[in-house]
Write a protein that holds these residues in place. Sequence first.
Motif, PDB file in Angstrom:
ATOM      1  N   LEU A  77       3.045   7.987  10.203  1.00 20.08           N
ATOM      2  CA  LEU A  77       1.722   8.569  10.412  1.00 20.08           C
ATOM      3  C   LEU A  77       0.715   7.500  10.823  1.00 20.08           C
ATOM      4  O   LEU A  77      -0.070   7.695  11.765  1.00 20.08           O
ATOM      5  N   LEU A  78       0.730   6.359  10.147  1.00 20.68           N
ATOM      6  CA  LEU A  78      -0.192   5.277  10.492  1.00 20.68           C
ATOM      7  C   LEU A  78       0.032   4.791  11.916  1.00 20.68           C
ATOM      8  O   LEU A  78      -0.928   4.509  12.649  1.00 20.68           O
ATOM      9  N   MET A  79       1.285   4.686  12.326  1.00 20.46           N
ATOM     10  CA  MET A  79       1.570   4.238  13.689  1.00 20.46           C
ATOM     11  C   MET A  79       1.075   5.252  14.713  1.00 20.46           C
ATOM     12  O   MET A  79       0.555   4.889  15.772  1.00 20.46           O
ATOM     13  N   MET A  80       1.185   6.534  14.393  1.00 13.86           N
ATOM     14  CA  MET A  80       0.672   7.559  15.294  1.00 13.86           C
ATOM     15  C   MET A  80      -0.850   7.506  15.356  1.00 13.86           C
ATOM     16  O   MET A  80      -1.439   7.630  16.430  1.00 13.86           O
TER      17      MET A  80
ATOM     18  N   ALA B  29      -2.454  13.439   3.347  1.00 13.82           N
ATOM     19  CA  ALA B  29      -2.102  12.034   3.564  1.00 13.82           C
ATOM     20  C   ALA B  29      -3.256  11.275   4.210  1.00 13.82           C
ATOM     21  O   ALA B  29      -3.573  10.143   3.809  1.00 13.82           O
ATOM     22  N   ILE B  30      -3.917  11.890   5.184  1.00 18.04           N
ATOM     23  CA  ILE B  30      -5.050  11.237   5.843  1.00 18.04           C
ATOM     24  C   ILE B  30      -6.221  11.092   4.877  1.00 18.04           C
ATOM     25  O   ILE B  30      -6.936  10.080   4.894  1.00 18.04           O
ATOM     26  N   ASP B  31      -6.422  12.076   4.012  1.00 17.01           N
ATOM     27  CA  ASP B  31      -7.451  11.956   2.971  1.00 17.01           C
ATOM     28  C   ASP B  31      -7.222  10.707   2.130  1.00 17.01           C
ATOM     29  O   ASP B  31      -8.156   9.942   1.857  1.00 17.01           O
ATOM     30  N   PHE B  32      -5.983  10.493   1.708  1.00 19.44           N
ATOM     31  CA  PHE B  32      -5.663   9.326   0.885  1.00 19.44           C
ATOM     32  C   PHE B  32      -5.858   8.027   1.653  1.00 19.44           C
ATOM     33  O   PHE B  32      -6.395   7.057   1.109  1.00 19.44           O
ATOM     34  N   LEU B  33      -5.429   7.989   2.903  1.00 23.42           N
ATOM     35  CA  LEU B  33      -5.601   6.776   3.703  1.00 23.42           C
ATOM     36  C   LEU B  33      -7.077   6.435   3.874  1.00 23.42           C
ATOM     37  O   LEU B  33      -7.462   5.266   3.838  1.00 23.42           O
ATOM     38  N   GLU B  34      -7.901   7.454   4.047  1.00 25.10           N
ATOM     39  CA  GLU B  34      -9.329   7.204   4.194  1.00 25.10           C
ATOM     40  C   GLU B  34      -9.943   6.726   2.886  1.00 25.10           C
ATOM     41  O   GLU B  34     -10.749   5.798   2.859  1.00 25.10           O
ATOM     42  N   GLN B  35      -9.555   7.350   1.784  1.00 24.11           N
ATOM     43  CA  GLN B  35     -10.124   6.991   0.486  1.00 24.11           C
ATOM     44  C   GLN B  35      -9.590   5.659  -0.037  1.00 24.11           C
ATOM     45  O   GLN B  35     -10.155   5.091  -0.973  1.00 24.11           O
TER      46      GLN B  35
ATOM     47  N   TYR C 144       0.828  -1.211   0.000  1.00 27.47           N
ATOM     48  CA  TYR C 144       0.000   0.000   0.000  1.00 27.47           C
ATOM     49  C   TYR C 144       0.859   1.258   0.000  1.00 27.47           C
ATOM     50  O   TYR C 144       0.634   2.194  -0.775  1.00 27.47           O
ATOM     51  N   LEU C 145       1.847   1.296   0.901  1.00 26.70           N
ATOM     52  CA  LEU C 145       2.600   2.529   1.116  1.00 26.70           C
ATOM     53  C   LEU C 145       3.614   2.803   0.020  1.00 26.70           C
ATOM     54  O   LEU C 145       3.875   3.965  -0.322  1.00 26.70           O
ATOM     55  N   GLU C 146       4.209   1.749  -0.544  1.00 25.68           N
ATOM     56  CA  GLU C 146       5.271   1.942  -1.527  1.00 25.68           C
ATOM     57  C   GLU C 146       4.784   1.901  -2.969  1.00 25.68           C
ATOM     58  O   GLU C 146       5.456   2.421  -3.852  1.00 25.68           O
ATOM     59  N   ARG C 147       3.590   1.310  -3.197  1.00 28.29           N
ATOM     60  CA  ARG C 147       3.126   1.186  -4.577  1.00 28.29           C
ATOM     61  C   ARG C 147       1.737   1.779  -4.796  1.00 28.29           C
ATOM     62  O   ARG C 147       1.561   2.673  -5.618  1.00 28.29           O
ATOM     63  N   ASP C 148       0.756   1.319  -4.042  1.00 33.69           N
ATOM     64  CA  ASP C 148      -0.631   1.679  -4.349  1.00 33.69           C
ATOM     65  C   ASP C 148      -0.936   3.150  -4.142  1.00 33.69           C
ATOM     66  O   ASP C 148      -1.495   3.807  -5.024  1.00 33.69           O
TER      67      ASP C 148
ATOM     68  N   LEU D  46       0.151  -2.692  13.858  1.00 31.85           N
ATOM     69  CA  LEU D  46       0.887  -1.428  13.945  1.00 31.85           C
ATOM     70  C   LEU D  46       1.356  -1.155  15.367  1.00 31.85           C
ATOM     71  O   LEU D  46       2.397  -0.520  15.577  1.00 31.85           O
ATOM     72  N   LEU D  47       0.613  -1.662  16.362  1.00 36.70           N
ATOM     73  CA  LEU D  47       0.955  -1.437  17.769  1.00 36.70           C
ATOM     74  C   LEU D  47       1.727  -2.609  18.386  1.00 36.70           C
ATOM     75  O   LEU D  47       1.995  -2.609  19.585  1.00 36.70           O
TER      76      LEU D  47
END
Length: 394
Positions: A195-198, A226-232, A175-179, A267-268
């Motif tokens: 950001l995801l870990m936070m 960045a959060i917009d993209f993670l949500e979408q 997800y993070l490196e390609r998608d 993540l935790l």
Amino acid sequence: MIHRELSSELLFRVNHFPVAAILGPRQVGKTTLVKAIQQELPKESIYFDLEIPSDLAKFSADAEIFLKNLYSQTVILDEIHRLPNIFVLLRGLIDQQREAGRFILLGSASPDLLRNTAESLAGRISYLEMHPLHYREIAPQNYQKHWLWGGFPAVYMAENDKIKSLWLNDFLMSYLERDLPQLGLSVSPLLMRRLLMMLASMQGGILNYSTLANSLGVSQPTVKNAIDFLEQAFLIRRLQPYFTNIGKRLVKSPKIYIRDSGLLHHLLSIKTFENLLGHIVAGGSWEGYIIQEIISMLPQDSLLFYYRSQDGAELDLVIEQGMCIKLAIEIKLSDSPVLSRGNSVSLQDVGNPPLLVVTPSAQDYQLRPNVWVCSVVTLAENLTKFDLNVFALI
């Protein structure tokens, strides 16, 4: 194979719309679902995986002629974002031969990211969101593994914790490196992982863009984008506040959740159920898990909010359908739930709807007038008891 409850709804959409689109995170089971129902489609079908170079190449020369030759079949296009320019062509082909079941599109991005579908296929397409496995799809198995490991099929059915962890590592890396970069996100994968870990450590908390930006050493617009993209991309959820009562001083920032509980715990670095119960995020994790279960049962036009005033009165969830609040939800990580005075005040503020208190395993009972208690096992059954439109239950 686990039966997915979305099957019947997908077949209904295929039988009534020229285009049916199934959206959801990667590896959630979209391809498996479509292949499972291919024999039930109203006409013959042909499947193309656009991540396979040979399939993608078939559309590179003259996609119009290629698709016209398939007019008598249902054409299934998997990972449709690989062909961002095809949507205008699909509209033209549909308008020439407008009938149900022309195309099934599968994608790992929301309509906001797949803007071409919204603009080109308006009135011709019906969207369905596919979630990770719901509890009722794996019931009567114990909810504890489902909460701890999450609902991605490959994770839930993994033989052991090592395989689960390796799969989730690869999933995040992909997800993070390609998608996300392919969808247009320019933030570095390392920053996105941080950001995801936070966000995981804030599970169920109030989202503060300024705090995140300062911690990451970037601007607020960068964090917001960045959060917009993670949500979408269906990885996180922002739960908006309910604040129609202008006479109250209310919290007006969204709450943040990692959607899949297994990804959250990965993540935790939470490995066992005992670790989870002793972790500071346990309450937020349970809250997010139940919210995910509830959302998966409701039609997409339902509106969900949380309610919180500046003096601390709150409700975990309020569900609006048909322009009114139909049900309030409190989510308790206890089988002996106690409601606060703030809960009662909040119920009055939102119009005194019925209140359902969701626990891990309490027996169903009525706590007081207009307030009921249930468990995650009986959650689906209890939702149907209220004046609520509940969608796609097995």
